[in-house]
Design an enzyme around this catalytic site. Sequence first.
Site, PDB file in Angstrom:
ATOM      1  N   GLU A  19       0.833  -1.214   0.000  1.00  0.00           N
ATOM      2  CA  GLU A  19       0.000   0.000   0.000  1.00  0.00           C
ATOM      3  C   GLU A  19       0.868   1.264   0.000  1.00  0.00           C
ATOM      4  O   GLU A  19       0.560   2.229  -0.697  1.00  0.00           O
ATOM      5  CB  GLU A  19      -0.971  -0.007   1.178  1.00  0.00           C
ATOM      6  CG  GLU A  19      -1.968  -1.170   1.192  1.00  0.00           C
ATOM      7  CD  GLU A  19      -2.762  -1.341  -0.086  1.00  0.00           C
ATOM      8  OE1 GLU A  19      -2.882  -0.377  -0.864  1.00  0.00           O
ATOM      9  OE2 GLU A  19      -3.249  -2.460  -0.336  1.00  0.00           O
TER      10      GLU A  19
ATOM     11  N   ASP B 267       3.500  -4.730  -5.553  1.00  0.00           N
ATOM     12  CA  ASP B 267       3.894  -6.049  -5.031  1.00  0.00           C
ATOM     13  C   ASP B 267       5.405  -6.138  -4.847  1.00  0.00           C
ATOM     14  O   ASP B 267       5.894  -6.571  -3.810  1.00  0.00           O
ATOM     15  CB  ASP B 267       3.441  -7.161  -5.996  1.00  0.00           C
ATOM     16  CG  ASP B 267       1.985  -7.548  -5.778  1.00  0.00           C
ATOM     17  OD1 ASP B 267       1.423  -7.201  -4.718  1.00  0.00           O
ATOM     18  OD2 ASP B 267       1.406  -8.201  -6.671  1.00  0.00           O
TER      19      ASP B 267
HETATM   20 ZN   LIG Z   1      -2.743  -2.781  -4.675  1.00  0.00          ZN
END
Ligand SMILES: [Zn+2]
Length: 677
Positions: free
Chosen positions: A518, A582
């Site tokens: 995030e 990621d």
């Molecule tokens: Zn995401």
Amino acid sequence: MKKLLSFGFVSALIGSTLVPSSSYAAFEPMLDESAMNQAIDPCVDFYTYSCGGWLAKTQIPADYPLWSRSFLTIRDQNEQILKGILEDYSQDNFSHPSTYQKKLGMFYGSCMDTDALKSATPKFLKTAFSEVEAIGKTRTLSQIVGKFHKEGIGLFFNIGSTQDKKDSSRMIAVVDQGGLGLPNRDYYLEKNEKKEKIRSQYVEHVAKMLELGAVASPAEAKKQAQTILEIETELAKNSLSPVDRRDPYKTYHPVGGQGLKELAPSFAWDDLFSQFGIHQTKDLNVAVPEFMSGLNQLVTHRPLEEIKLYVKWHILHGMAGAMDLRFVDENFRFYGLTLSGQKKQKPRWKTCVASTDSLLGEALGEAFVKKAFGEEGKKQTLHILQALQASFEKTLSSLDWMDKKTQEAALVKLKTIQNKMGYPDKWKDISKMDIKKTNYLENTLSAGRFWVEDDFKKVGKPTDRTEWYMTPPTVNAYYSAEGNEIVFPAGILQPPFFERNAGLAANYGAIGVVIGHELTHGFDDEGRKFDSKGNLNEWWTPKVAETFTHRAECLVNQFDKYKVAEGVSINGKLTLGENIADLGGLKLAYQAFQASRKDGESKHPSLSPEQQFFVSFGQAWCTQITPELEKLRAATDPHSPPQYRVNGSVQNLPEFAKAFGCAKSKPLNPSRTCSIW
Ligand SMILES: [Zn+2]
């Protein structure tokens, strides 16, 4: 309408799919060696190495289109808790003192009472369709479109409030593309056998719904459904693709009410906006101008009877889930079975829990948090968050491809990211929501009216930074570029993402990566276009922006090569932001783990602490999915499929190859790696 960059699966697509209570599973443990398959070479396929044991013993329950070791298992747990709360509130004659408890009990109770919908449904449709028939006689199209939008039934376009992308302190009105029954424009426009087949199945579904709603006789339903497909195809042609919609500049055209009138003069916009209590439309974003001019064309050249038919279909479609079970079943047959490959419908109580969470979410969330969320968990996850932020700060300070000016602005942005953990400080006031002991259809419309009104009330007001866009039981997390904030609902702060006593390696590999993911969204190809205050603003010097784009291109190429089901490939551009997040999340969490780790006794002596970190990450993604849903997600979801989120990320981290001693020739230790942050 806020754009959220989330972590997990797109909830709308798995939305309502659940296991029978008999297969009620307990929380999966954090790092679990029995879920692994250690016969697999981790340097070749780390996903199967981490998840092989679990994959071999796990099947998708018939009433789900996918099952996962983390998201779905936790969600199943949370739903059991919510069910307990709601059954308690609904079964005691509403004697609970709090009005919220009463509202929750009545709403859930009305949803469970499907018998009441048998008479309520035809009554609702009769009134609604007579309104539609009045278009061109006593009512205008704009009046009717406004009336249904006010109840939460979208027709032709979406409309609401939004933060001004270039002045983050205020809320303005927005009109955006919409009005489709299939997932996005590609489903209407792609000329290939698979999409042709879905279109013909869609026509059958629309025809069946028209028949059930007594709009058309069986003999004429198919032809009318074909007309509806043609109308939606026209809307699709003027809609932006999911890839284009990731560029925030492409959906920002603050042309105001005057601009909108010029684009689509056939609608009485002043009249329509005044139905929502908006009397000046100077501050209005027309997200996709070509969509509005196309819509104007459509309503002027199509016969009125066809427009009325389209409106009736969208009333049936929009309310399908709240009407009697014939509509619910037919809706499932197309969207659940055909599009997602889900074999069976979930039990009614799961639908009702999901619907209460969606429409009365924070009221229910307050009760959920009291039962299921520990303050100690919040403290520990905040500690991990701080460690991640510190490691991002270190990374930013030592980057060799950023100039001083951009680097300073990036650090300011990082330091101003607001975090929200667990649940809101201030709960949403829903005391004015009118929930009665009548029937579910009326209560759903009532809740729809409440939320639409609540949304429009924000226009012209300062932005409220305390709002949450996910409810506390949600098993997900998000970054909002416009709010420059990261948000972690209580739902995700549970095993196998987080457990107080699990040890640093397991927690950093799971919830640590979620938090890092995030944080990185603020600096992915989309998030980077917003500054620390949430304004669309070029704070990058051109040369650095160019270097960033070049580095990101590496991930686009990497993911474009991955195949999903039956020859469908991942769209590297659509998934770029998530793939950057990621990779960044994994790297930051690993660094923070290394900075915080203490040597001590290990719960998994056969794995080194570094290996435990990576396996914990891999196991957050163990997933079984139907081929139908896998294809649907490849076309619509900005997240890559789980196996590539794992293998595609670890192969770019030299620390991974080192932890598992991967030789240079192995697939997950390639000579060329991508690195953004
Ligand atoms: Zn995401």
